[in-house]
Motif scaffolding. Structure first.
Motif, short mmCIF file in Angstrom:
data_model
loop_
_atom_site.label_atom_id
_atom_site.label_comp_id
_atom_site.label_asym_id
_atom_site.label_seq_id
_atom_site.Cartn_x
_atom_site.Cartn_y
_atom_site.Cartn_z
N ARG A 837 0.83 -1.21 0.00
CA ARG A 837 0.00 0.00 0.00
C ARG A 837 0.86 1.25 0.00
N CYS A 953 -9.45 -1.85 4.22
CA CYS A 953 -8.61 -1.08 3.28
C CYS A 953 -7.63 -2.00 2.56
N SER A 996 -17.15 -2.84 -0.75
CA SER A 996 -16.41 -1.69 -0.21
C SER A 996 -17.38 -0.63 0.31
N PHE A 1000 -17.16 0.40 4.30
CA PHE A 1000 -16.78 1.75 4.72
C PHE A 1000 -17.97 2.54 5.27
N LYS A 1005 -16.59 5.68 7.06
CA LYS A 1005 -15.50 6.27 6.31
C LYS A 1005 -16.00 6.67 4.93
N THR A 1009 -13.16 8.00 -1.44
CA THR A 1009 -11.71 8.09 -1.23
C THR A 1009 -11.06 6.73 -1.37
N HIS A 1010 -11.66 5.72 -0.77
CA HIS A 1010 -11.06 4.39 -0.80
C HIS A 1010 -11.21 3.74 -2.16
N GLU A 1013 -8.50 5.11 -4.27
CA GLU A 1013 -7.24 4.43 -3.96
C GLU A 1013 -7.17 3.09 -4.68
#
Length: 1089
Positions: A837, A953, A996, A1000, A1005, A1009-1010, A1013
């Motif tokens: 990561r 994550c 996901s 999240f 969260k 954003t994730h 990524e």
């Protein structure tokens, strides 16, 4: 006789009281006999082993039991004396009642003889009837007493306990014990006692001669006399039915038979001296083999009479008469009564039809209704008691009648007709009594030259009572009480329930005869009359009668409802077969023939073994109406059963109100539930099941037929269908059986999705269905036939929102089980994933880190499985949305509107609540609330929320860096035709986005954003694949690159601009071109290459 002495002795009052008292005593004896003959209800003292020696001693010494000097024999009795007294008091007092009743009867009979009373059924009907009733009742009491096997034990044990407790015997014991001994041979003692009363008894019986002969005529005489016919003489139809012996016209023939046979049995001396007595006696013996004592207890009259007369001198001729009469009864009585029942079925049906159409005729012709009721009652009771007791016969058909239900039904109908139009009868006869009879009676009184004072007073009271009657009393619904008048008239003159086995046999015979089905409702209706069998002197019998009445009423209605529901469901099955012929799959052959009609092949004769398929509707073409089909028979049976079930809305049995339609509704609902499950055709061994669309067509055929019957069956068809379908939306129905919801949930999970996970079945976004790949021996069904849009819509319509929720919950359970395993893989590779990561953009370092990852293929495989499951759920939700929009558009609009108001800034709890509502209606949501709830329910292994978040994550990183591995798989080629991959990796995108989003959301969260990524790491990993020199590792690089666009298209959180920033669109364009070129090249023949 002296009128003054008759009035002074109050013979009328005494006969009335003693007859009622006698019935009570008789019922008590019957109850004791029944109780003591059943080990379950027998007094416990008679069954205890410790009491055996005491019981033997009491029985041996009865009635001279020496209580004081027999302690060794009566020790157990002494120990339980108080309990014995408490338990046996009612029994003992009942026997005392018999003794007191006997005393009163003998006193009254002697008084009647002393007064030299004259009996004539035609002149003083009430007086004669009561006199003969008393004799028969008394005889029945004594005979029943002698049939109680434990009578000595009950009386003796009670007296022993009484003497032990009080120091002396019961005052009644000595006489009671003597009476029991005297009646060990009851008939011998009774004949001795009734010898002095022979003159009075024989005189009363002889007055029955002409009446009994007339009432004992065969059916051919009834036909010739047109008995009970109102239409035989139309001009006289409204004339009042009159007779000089009005009450005798509906006097029970069974009652007269009992009077004559028991009367001459007791006073047999006149049989040798009076030829008319002998003729009447023989005629009676030829009619029946058994006569009733009470309820199902009978007297085998030929046997007991022969035994008694054989012991007497000078009765050899009478014994021969008995044998001759018995042979005649066996040979002829069955057919004789069978013909009478046939006549009554026709005659009473006509009578009921006329009276129902013209109820005003009940006024002048009420006598006909009462005669019909009496005649039917006599024939039914004769059949019942002979069916119950005649076990060995050469002509069993004489004692079985499959059409008896019609007679019982007519009995109920005439009775109900009289009760319904009681005002008509009251108005007619009130006017008759007040305007005609009272005037005639007044003239008669005035013209009497000599009239004693007592008679004058009574007759004057008749005139005054009848003169006060008026039609206003009828209009005001006042209750008429003529008990005083009837008693004065008496002064002036001075019973099926207990034949239970036969009752059940008659009902079973009725159900076997289709033409009698409409009358089967008579059996439960008869149970409503059992309450009249109770007597105030035997209150302990009430619960027993009540329970039996309700039990048999329920059992009859349950069987009728079962037969009706079976018939309905059989017709439904036939309708479903007709509906199945109209399914689109059956028109392929017809279309093919039409298309190739001019082809020479079609002109050839069809092959053997390939029969020509009949077109739908061919079953309606008939050349001969006499040909009866299965459907005809079913409809005929259903018509008959519907008439039975819908005959009455409700009726009462004791304190319970019975609704026949509720029984039918219950059975229909249960049968419909089972039928729907059977219709699905699920086979656990072969994993075969009916397509949802075909099941839906079948269910609609069932429902439409049941709804068409609503007005005929009297049942709430809408409620039946609604309840049955609602139960099918649950995992188990009300009986705990599996429903179609469970069957289809299991099948889609175990058959379709399991094979999709193993690559045998592929999701084709282009066809919006799962399709089967052409492989041998892998499956026995075509996936597209069970998963296209129409099948998902049909599935949603069958399962409903509740069923779809259950399906969704099971799908989510499988998803979460995969997530648990994914988390374990992440935890195993935690350290490496953390480094990746941080260093994903450093090719040299990545080259050393990636080979250290363990289970990368496993991660992709499990994510693909999750994607396959979630894709299926999305298709099912789409089907639910279409169905919901069709059925409830007024609800779908507000739900969609509410969903549109949700923004990223909305509170997460509110968001999930709205999404849950939308999801239940089939709408797709950015965040799947079911998946969020399923993941939230997973038990964490003592890990903190921060650690769980870290695992989530790293899971995305693991997936992103593992994508290049897919390029090595030959099945990872993107098919333009399917718009997907043969190994279902296109389902990865849905799994990545939805999992996901759920994870999240759960950890509060930012989802976008994730996912960004993930997009960046995945892009870098795929771009690095371009520098790979090993052709095997880059075999399907272009196809795998297309996954990036699919991820963006699937996600509401990503855009193409975000993708462009990390994965240039030109690469996607080139990938599409290469994939398209390779696809078309593969389809060209090898020679073209």
């Amino acid at each position: 006789m002296s009128l003054t002495s008759a009035y002074q002795h109050k013979l009328a009052e005494k006969l009335t009281i003693l007859n009622d008292r006698g019935q009570g005593v008789l019922i008590r004896m019957y109850n004791i006999k029944k109780t003591c003959s059943d080990p379950k209800s027998k007094p416990p003292f008679l069954l205890e082993k410790s009491m055996e020696s005491s019981l033997k001693y009491i029985n041996k010494k009865f009635p001279s039991i020496d209580v004081r000097n027999s302690t060794q024999h009566l020790g157990p009795v002494h120990r339980e004396k108080a309990e014995i007294i408490r338990f046996l008091t009612n029994y003992y007092q009942s026997f005392v009642d018999v003794m007191e009743f006997r005393d009163h009867v003998y006193e009254l009979l002697n008084t009647i003889d002393a007064c030299q009373c004259h009996f004539d059924i035609n002149l003083n009907f009430d007086f004669t009837r009561s006199y003969l009733d008393l004799i028969v009742t008394y005889t029945s009491v004594i005979l029943l007493l002698s049939r109680i096997e434990d009578r000595r034990l009950l009386i003796g044990m009670y007296n022993c306990a009484h003497e032990m407790l009080h120091g002396h015997s019961d005052p009644s014991f000595a006489r009671l014990g003597q009476m029991v001994l005297e009646y060990d041979h009851p008939l011998k003692k009774l004949t001795e006692e009734f010898g002095p009363h022979t003159k009075a008894v024989s005189g009363a019986l002889l007055s029955l001669y002409f009446l009994f002969v007339r009432r004992n005529q065969g059916a051919e005489h009834w036909y010739s006399a047109q008995l009970l016919s109102l239409t035989s003489s139309p001009p006289a139809m409204i004339n009042p039915a009159n007779s000089d012996t009005m009450a005798c016209e509906y006097l029970s023939a069974e009652v007269m038979e009992r009077w004559i046979l028991i009367g001459f049995l007791l006073c047999h001396g006149c049989l040798n001296s009076n030829s008319q007595c002998q003729q009447l006696w023989k005629l009676c013996l030829q009619g029946s083999l058994y006569i009733t004592l009470i309820r199902e207890d009978v007297l085998q009259i030929h046997k007991v009479t022969e035994e008694l007369f054989s012991s007497l001198k000078g009765y050899s001729k009478r014994v021969a008469d008995i044998k001759e009469s018995k042979e005649h009864a066996i040979a002829n009585s069955g057919q004789f009564h069978c013909q009478r029942r046939q006549f009554l079925r026709v005659a009473v049906k006509e009578l009921e039809t006329v009276l129902n159409d013209e109820p005003g005729l009940l006024g002048p012709k009420a006598l006909f209704a009462f005669m019909a009721l009496s005649f039917i009652r006599d024939e039914v009771t004769w059949l019942v008691r002979h069916t119950e007791n005649v076990t060995k016969t050469k002509t069993p058909e004489d004692y079985a009648d499959s059409t008896i239900a019609e007679l019982l039904f007519l009995l109920e109908e005439v009775r109900a007709l009289v009760r319904r139009h009681i005002k008509v009868i009251q108005q007619y006869h009130i006017q008759y009594l007040a305007r005609f009879d009272v005037l005639v009676l007044s003239d008669i009184i005035q013209n009497l030259s000599v009239c004693p004072e007592e008679e004058s007073v009574i007759m004057s009271s008749f005139v005054s009572t009848l003169s006060t009657l008026s039609l206003k009393q009828v209009d005001n619904e006042e209750k008429f009480d003529f008990s005083g008048l009837r008693l004065d008239w008496f002064r002036l003159q001075v019973r099926l329930f207990f034949h239970l086995r036969t009752f059940e046999k008659m009902f079973a015979l009725t159900l076997e005869e289709p033409s009698m089905l409409r009358y089967a409702i008579a059996f439960p209706l008869i149970c409503a009359h059992f309450v009249h069998c109770t007597h105030e002197m035997c209150p302990e019998e009430y619960p027993h009668l009540k329970n039996h009445s309700l039990h048999y009423c329920n059992s009859f209605l349950e069987e009728l409802a079962k037969q009706t529901s079976n018939c309905v469901l059989e017709i439904c099955a036939e309708q479903q077969k007709l509906s199945e012929q109209l399914l689109p799959k059956h028109c392929a052959t017809t279309i093919s023939k039409a298309k190739n009609k001019k082809s020479m092949k079609q002109r050839q004769a069809p092959r053997k073994g390939e029969p020509e398929r009949d077109k739908p509707g061919a079953e309606s073409h008939r050349k001969n109406r006499s040909l009866v089909t299965t459907m005809d028979k079913l409809h005929l049976n259903l018509t008959e059963l519907a008439l039975a079930m819908n005959h009455v809305y409700s009726f009462s049995v004791f304190e319970h109100t019975i609704f026949p339609s509720e029984y039918l509704s219950s059975h229909l609902e249960a049968r419909l539930n089972r039928a729907i499950v059977t219709l699905a055709g699920y086979n656990a061994t072969t994993q075969e099941i009916l397509r949802p669309s075909e099941l839906l067509a079948g269910v609609k055929a069932y429902i439409s037929f049941i709804q068409s019957l609503a007005q005929f069956l009297g049942a709430d068809a809408s409620r039946i269908v609604r309840n049955a379908l609602l139960q099918q939306t649950q995992p188990l129905d009300s009986n705990g059986e599996q429903t179609v919801t469970t069957l289809y949930t299991n099948w889609y999970l175990e058959s379709l999705l399991r094979q999709a996970s193993s690559g045998v079945i592929v999701l084709s976004p282009a066809m919006q269905a799962y399709i089967s790949l052409p492989r041998d021996g892998e499956q026995n069904f075509s996936a597209e036939e069970f998963s296209d849009i129409s099948e998902m819509r049909a599935l949603a319509e069958i399962l409903g929102p509740y069923g779809m929720k259950f399906l969704s919950e099971n799908l989510m359970w499988h998803v979460t089980s995969q997530i648990v395993e994914l988390k374990k893989l992440v935890v195993e590779n935690m350290d490496i994933l953390v480094q990746i990561r941080s260093n994903f953009n450093k090719p040299d370092l990545m080259a050393s880190l990636l080979p250290q990852l363990m289970g990368a293929e496993n991660v992709l495989k499990r994510m693909t499985i999750i994607g396959v499951i979630l894709s299926f759920r999305a298709m099912a939700q789409e089907g639910l949305q279409e169905v919901f929009s069709s059925h409830c558009p007024f609800l779908m609009g507000p739900i969609e509107c509410l969903k549109e108001f949700i923004t990223p800034d909305t509170d997460i709890k509110v968001t999930l609540s709205v999404f849950e509502l939308a999801s239940s209606a089939g709408l797709s949501c950015d965040i799947d609330p079911a998946l969020v709830a399923a993941i939230a329910n997973l038990k964490a292994d003592n890990s903190s929320p921060e650690e769980e978040y870290k695992v989530a994550c790293l899971l995305l990183i693991f997936i992103a860096v593992s994508l290049p591995i897919l390029a090595t798989d030959p099945s990872s080629f993107y098919s333009i035709e399917k718009d997907g991959y043969n190994n279902n990796i296109h389902c990865l995108t849905k799994a990545i986005i939805q999992v996901s989003a759920a994870l999240f959301t759960l950890y509060n969260k930012n989802i976008e954003t994730h996912l960004k990524e993930f997009l960046v790491v995945a892009s870098v990993s795929l771009l690095q694949l371009g520098q790979e020199t090993d052709k095997l590792k880059t075999r399907n690089r272009e196809s795998i690159s297309l996954l990036m666009r699919l991820v963006v298209e699937e996600s509401p959180f990503l855009t193409l601009d975000m993708l462009e920033s990390c994965f240039p669109y030109v690469l996607l364009r080139n990938a599409y071109r290469e994939v398209s070129r390779a696809f078309y090249m593969n389809r060209l023949p090898a020679s073209t290459h």
